[in-house]
Design an enzyme around this catalytic site. Sequence first.
Site, mmCIF file in Angstrom:
data_model
loop_
_atom_site.group_PDB
_atom_site.id
_atom_site.type_symbol
_atom_site.label_atom_id
_atom_site.label_comp_id
_atom_site.label_asym_id
_atom_site.label_seq_id
_atom_site.Cartn_x
_atom_site.Cartn_y
_atom_site.Cartn_z
ATOM 1 N N PHE B 210 0.854 -1.182 0.000
ATOM 2 C CA PHE B 210 0.000 0.000 0.000
ATOM 3 C C PHE B 210 0.891 1.233 0.000
ATOM 4 C CE2 PHE B 210 -2.332 3.408 2.080
ATOM 5 C CZ PHE B 210 -3.590 3.333 1.509
ATOM 6 N N VAL B 348 7.645 -5.824 -3.249
ATOM 7 C CA VAL B 348 7.533 -4.447 -2.764
ATOM 8 C C VAL B 348 8.736 -3.649 -3.246
ATOM 9 C CG1 VAL B 348 7.203 -2.975 -0.747
ATOM 10 C CG2 VAL B 348 6.534 -5.382 -0.656
ATOM 11 N N TYR B 553 -8.247 11.926 -21.656
ATOM 12 C CA TYR B 553 -8.818 11.738 -20.328
ATOM 13 C C TYR B 553 -10.304 12.046 -20.406
ATOM 14 C CZ TYR B 553 -7.793 11.727 -15.322
ATOM 15 O OH TYR B 553 -7.670 11.392 -14.005
HETATM 16 C C1 LIG Z 1 -7.372 12.291 -8.184
HETATM 17 C C2 LIG Z 1 -6.392 11.358 -8.792
HETATM 18 C C3 LIG Z 1 -5.514 11.809 -9.746
HETATM 19 C C4 LIG Z 1 -4.608 10.962 -10.325
HETATM 20 N N1 LIG Z 1 -3.738 11.448 -11.245
HETATM 21 C C5 LIG Z 1 -2.800 10.650 -11.784
HETATM 22 C C6 LIG Z 1 -1.850 11.151 -12.706
HETATM 23 O O1 LIG Z 1 -1.862 12.322 -13.038
HETATM 24 N N2 LIG Z 1 -0.949 10.297 -13.227
HETATM 25 C C7 LIG Z 1 -0.918 8.996 -12.865
HETATM 26 O O2 LIG Z 1 -0.062 8.295 -13.338
HETATM 27 N N3 LIG Z 1 -1.808 8.481 -12.002
HETATM 28 C C8 LIG Z 1 -2.744 9.275 -11.445
HETATM 29 N N4 LIG Z 1 -3.648 8.746 -10.570
HETATM 30 C C9 LIG Z 1 -3.603 7.312 -10.220
HETATM 31 C C10 LIG Z 1 -2.710 7.001 -9.033
HETATM 32 O O3 LIG Z 1 -2.439 8.153 -8.303
HETATM 33 C C11 LIG Z 1 -1.430 6.369 -9.505
HETATM 34 O O4 LIG Z 1 -1.707 5.083 -9.977
HETATM 35 C C12 LIG Z 1 -0.350 6.283 -8.445
HETATM 36 O O5 LIG Z 1 0.835 5.894 -9.062
HETATM 37 C C13 LIG Z 1 -0.651 5.319 -7.337
HETATM 38 O O6 LIG Z 1 0.288 5.525 -6.310
HETATM 39 P P1 LIG Z 1 -0.041 5.196 -4.802
HETATM 40 O O7 LIG Z 1 1.204 5.474 -4.051
HETATM 41 O O8 LIG Z 1 -1.232 5.923 -4.370
HETATM 42 O O9 LIG Z 1 -0.287 3.645 -4.874
HETATM 43 P P2 LIG Z 1 -1.477 2.808 -4.291
HETATM 44 O O10 LIG Z 1 -2.742 3.352 -4.791
HETATM 45 O O11 LIG Z 1 -1.331 2.650 -2.852
HETATM 46 O O12 LIG Z 1 -1.173 1.433 -4.972
HETATM 47 C C14 LIG Z 1 -1.323 1.247 -6.363
HETATM 48 C C15 LIG Z 1 -0.809 -0.139 -6.749
HETATM 49 O O13 LIG Z 1 0.593 -0.203 -6.610
HETATM 50 C C16 LIG Z 1 0.982 -1.148 -5.642
HETATM 51 N N5 LIG Z 1 2.048 -0.555 -4.884
HETATM 52 C C17 LIG Z 1 2.033 0.614 -4.185
HETATM 53 N N6 LIG Z 1 3.224 0.837 -3.647
HETATM 54 C C18 LIG Z 1 4.022 -0.194 -3.994
HETATM 55 C C19 LIG Z 1 5.384 -0.533 -3.718
HETATM 56 N N7 LIG Z 1 6.167 0.242 -2.988
HETATM 57 N N8 LIG Z 1 5.873 -1.660 -4.237
HETATM 58 C C20 LIG Z 1 5.101 -2.456 -4.982
HETATM 59 N N9 LIG Z 1 3.808 -2.196 -5.261
HETATM 60 C C21 LIG Z 1 3.289 -1.064 -4.765
HETATM 61 C C22 LIG Z 1 -0.265 -1.451 -4.850
HETATM 62 O O14 LIG Z 1 -0.259 -2.766 -4.362
HETATM 63 C C23 LIG Z 1 -1.340 -1.244 -5.848
HETATM 64 O O15 LIG Z 1 -1.489 -2.385 -6.628
HETATM 65 C C24 LIG Z 1 -4.577 9.589 -9.963
HETATM 66 C C25 LIG Z 1 -5.485 9.119 -9.016
HETATM 67 C C26 LIG Z 1 -6.378 9.983 -8.434
HETATM 68 C C27 LIG Z 1 -7.318 9.462 -7.418
#
Ligand SMILES: Cc1cc2nc3c(=O)[nH]c(=O)nc-3n(C[C@H](O)[C@H](O)[C@H](O)COP(=O)(O)OP(=O)(O)OC[C@H]3O[C@@H](n4cnc5c(N)ncnc54)[C@H](O)[C@@H]3O)c2cc1C
Lengths: 670, 633
Positions: B210, B348, B553
């Site tokens: 996470f 991870v 988008y």
């Molecule tokens: C309002 C909004 C705007 C967004 N804008 C963008 C954007 O501009 N560009 C974009 O690319 N995405 C965007 N996203 C999507 C999201 O933010 C991305 O996918 C982001 O990379 C997820 O990162 P997180 O740290 O929140 O991961 P999480 O949501 O916590 O996890 C995402 C996935 O990655 C895995 N994961 C997380 N951390 C690790 C780790 N350290 N090692 C291995 N696996 C891991 C998790 O198990 C899960 O499967 C947006 C989402 C929202 C809600």
Amino acid sequence: MAALVSSNSGYSQKELSCKKKDEFEDILEERRQSSDIQYAMKCYTPAIYKGLSPCKPGTLKTAVLKSEQVQYVIKQLSKETGESPDIIQEEAMEILEEMGHSLRLGAIRFFAFTLSKAFKKLFQRVCVNEEGIQRLTQVIQEHPVVLLPSHRSYTDFLLLSYIMFTYDLPVPVIASGTDFLGMKMVSGLLRMSGAFFMRRTFHGNKLYWAVFAEYVKTIIRKGYAPVEFFVEGTRSRTSKTLTPKFGLLSIVMDPFFKGEVFDTYCVPVSISYERILEESLYAYELLGVPKPKESTSGLLKARRILSENFGSIHVYFGQPVSVRTLASGRINRFQYNLVPRHISQRPSKDLQAFVRDVAYRIELIQIENMVLSPGALVATILLQNLPGMDYDVLVEKTLWLRDLTRSFGGFLDWPGNLSASKVVRSSLTLHSNLMSLVDGRVVLLGGRKEESRLTEELVFQWALSVLMCTSYRNQVVNVFVRPALVAISSQMAQSSRKEDIYHTFIFLRDIFSNEFIFLPGSALKDFEEGCFLLTKCEVIQITPHEIVTDRENAVVSFLAAMFKPFVESYQIICKYLSNDTTQVFTEKQFSSGVQNFVSQLLVTGATQCYEALSRDMQNNALSIFVQLGVVTKKQVANGLTFCANKEAVNKIAAKLGSKIPSEKVLMSRL
Amino acid sequence: MTFHPGPSNYLHRSMASGTSSQLAQRRLKIISGHVQPPQAREALSLHPCSAPAASSSIPKRRQEVLKWNGWGYNDSKFIINKKGQAEFTGKRYKLGGMVLPALREWMEKTFGASLEHRTTSRVSLNVNDVPPAIINEGFLYDLKATGISYSFDTEDRVFRAHGHCLNEIFTLREGLFNRIPDLVVWPNCHDDTLKIVELACKHNVCIIPFGGGTSVCNALECPEDEKRAIVSLDTSQMNRILWLDEKNLTAHVEAGIIGQDLERQLGESGYCTGHEPDSMEFSTVGGWVATRASGMKKNIYGNIEDLVVHIKMVTPTGVIEKSCQSPRMSTGPDIHHFILGSEGTLGVVTEVTIKIRPVPEYQKYGSVVFPNFEQGVACLREIARQRCAPASIRLMDNAQFQFGHALKPQVSSIFTSFLDGLKKFYITKFKGFDANQLCVTTLLFEGDREKVLQHEKQVYDIAAKFGGLAAGEDNGQRGYMLTFVIAYLRDLGMEYYLIGESFETSVSWDRVLDLCRNVKERIARECKEKGVQFPPFSTCRVTQTYDTGACVYFYFAFNYRGLSDPIHVYEQIEVAAREEILANGGSLSHHHGVGKLRKQWLRESISDVGIGMLKSVKNYVDPNNIFGNRNLL
Ligand SMILES: Cc1cc2nc3c(=O)[nH]c(=O)nc-3n(C[C@H](O)[C@H](O)[C@H](O)COP(=O)(O)OP(=O)(O)OC[C@H]3O[C@@H](n4cnc5c(N)ncnc54)[C@H](O)[C@@H]3O)c2cc1C
């Protein structure tokens, strides 16, 4: 096979029960009451496609010429031939000029005026289903629309444009054959009213194909105007729906598959003529008398016909069909993702099958919405009672046939306020060139004296009448073909076992698949429909393993007689092909050979089957034999040659010949 | 662990333009105001486990600042105030405390929404609804021995049971998930992670990494039929910058650091990564790597795959990493690409070396109005052809342009509104622009001042060729500012029967227009067919340009009054929209990833053999499916 037609047939009543049809409105009625000039000059602001980016015909042509598609082909051709791209481009421009339409309001108004005059003279009524018009008006604003009318007459596209103008709809751009080009003035006018021209054959001409296809697609993409063409490809000379052509249909669907438009709607239009302007011309053509080249003066001579009455026309605009809906789940549009869209690809197998399927479906809808006139029923009865019959019997049988037609789902225009006798009589009046009532007997005109010795000339004269009459019977054959083939199969089959009958049915359906319209791959459904209809009028009984037919039944005899000319003609053609003298032949040799062969049989009285003289029938037979592999086709230096596998041909003839009751027996039963 | 409820500083970066010294000063002020005293050198220790976690904008107990049932910070949300006007609360964002007089009417007009019809969401998380935790005693016993922080707390578990898909938030508002993590663990460093993964293998426990919880493809959702204990491995405490290398311009960071902290902390040394996904306030470096994220300014800095130089990942089979930090190598298929986009299915990500750049001297916003979307796309295509795209360039369609107006704050000075009016008049009347056709492009230029000005001219010159009119810096800046608050809007909508979502794709240039039109039309049609009573709001924007295509988008929302199962209807429509995208040559995803939401199309997207390759990697790396979130395959 066990699942085949259970005694309570899976074929549901719902599917067949005549779907409720729309009401008709006679658009000539108003024309007879108000000024044609005013009508032609009315304020014309047609409903248009919401995504339309307005453009002039000239801009359209430039857009086509400059398109990636055409430019790509020009470059390719230049590479292949060494010709400079500029020269090829000029050639493309010429093609466009020859082809292009030049929609002008003035021309449309001119047509609106003159056609009003002409139609009022020629026809009693021009009836249109207004609900269909309403549906069309809606869909035209939402999506690119393709109008797909049936094709029985040159009048078809004039009529359709006229109706569109009348209802304030955009006049369509029409793909029509270039044989009009000889008629300078007329073709110019037609162009201005929206027609564009396509060479009948441009096989192998890459540039022509590219320019043409792009032209049509550009019109679709821009929603410039409804595109109109005939799925049948050409006018049906027999009044029977011709098997569909696929080329144009796949062109108009292409923008949808490539995502260039969200959807495209096809609107099947059924145009039914009570009497066809070209009726005698067609009969000549069918007998192989060279067709007079369509020249302007020829058309003017045709003014003679202006003094005649051609009855009513019914134009039924069917439910618009969404290509997207048809394709959903069948065509995977990914297949277009990997090649730039301007490079035309060979259509995939599933796409070909899809286009074929849609084409047949459209034609089946056309058939379903064709309005059948009492005259067609009269002709059908008369043909089974040549050279003539008692008037009273004719009336009685026509009434009987009316009920049968209705119960088989035929869409009849039977005047409710007249007695049967009046109805029949008015049909006879309409077709007075063809049949007449003398001393209580109705006879087919055509100069055949009962006892006189036949000559080729007499055979020819009689054949003209028979073929003309046939063309009216042909308006109804598609209503009867499924139950008829079941009935005939049950007579031909070795036993009354379902499997045997079904196999015979499949055999007949295959053999006649160029004559009648069957949806490919739905033999079982067709069989079930036939069984269902026969069960409905208590002609057959279906038990778990058998189909029991009442051979004495009037319906069975009638159906067998109706389709006997087809069975017999094919037998005769088989006989000709298995002749020792027929070895390797060209198409031409086949035509004249089989024609002579049939005429001899007729002169000597060995057959009564005049329909075997029909070129249409002969060509259909040859092409199905090629498809079935019974005749092989070879490409040689100067065209095609054919060669029949005599054994196989004989086998078919034998199969067709089994247990068909002779004409005599039948006549007495009817 | 102290919590600093400071404003989301990074978002205040957005002053229109300025010289380098102004910029630096501003940054300094912001930083000194709100950030705890800079981390001493210990933070850069090479033995991070012994060092305390760095300060983070998001505390370990996320519930202290974040909503349990919606997007973002507790204190920031759209509300309808007592006067019946929309207002954005809080002080974190520029829009905070402002009244948005046009928003309500926009909602009413666009969706047929009404203030009288409110939904009844649960007021708080009901602890009793939470499924009982499955406890793996052996694992717990061994875990305790390591001293790694963990929690069974219900809130902790629920907060890590989801991302931000519509269905997830809807579920929180109306009920609860059937399956949530049984245990949350917070490794402090790579070595902690190694231990946890080892124990998970030993006791056959399922791990779901996470990061920031911003996933929008159901990637964090627990498989309902998972019988093993599910451990949510929260990376948030691995959030240090371990070292900076100014010679090579790289930074070595722990994967749990969130975007805003990373940029702020690098900024203190005058650097940035330039990676700015719209979720950067919450998402983490590890999350970016795991999902192949894309940032707004990728034109200058690149997407995440261009930015990472080195990745370290702990898998059940061991640690995977390269032996050097060279800029490029030819050593067979790039192993980074097994990790990038692995979505937590292989291991991870614990540490990443990422490129850094000096903070740009000068930034300038801009905007251009086009007579219609077609012209706008043609202009973007030309800019891409000439390879002169600014740091960011986004093209909004007409519906979004109009929506932008709905978010105009109440203006204090009548003068501004007069100018506004004049501008509108000018565009709509004089130039023959149709207010229902025109669309707007927002621009962000970065670099040294002179070059920015040159670049700006070049771009405006191209725009002019496509009928584009410069529409000022303010409009551009507003556009980018709104990006961060728009995500809050869905929560307001849900109060009034409005549900919606955004989704994205990438597509080659020649198909952009067709794809946009067809997808919008498909959505409208599907809504009608599914019995949605009011026409949906479906709109799109082009958010990225590439040599050969663009990222598109979509926003899609509708009023669900009268529907008994709105989420199901919503999902069916999204499926249809995705199918339409694929049929029009669009990709399954440009940056959101596959997760579980888009699994059904992965096979056709990458071929049978492609799936086979991914499977065999998974089988080798994680034969017992310890990383069992079941994304992708
Ligand atoms: C309002 C909004 C705007 C967004 N804008 C963008 C954007 O501009 N560009 C974009 O690319 N995405 C965007 N996203 C999507 C999201 O933010 C991305 O996918 C982001 O990379 C997820 O990162 P997180 O740290 O929140 O991961 P999480 O949501 O916590 O996890 C995402 C996935 O990655 C895995 N994961 C997380 N951390 C690790 C780790 N350290 N090692 C291995 N696996 C891991 C998790 O198990 C899960 O499967 C947006 C989402 C929202 C809600």
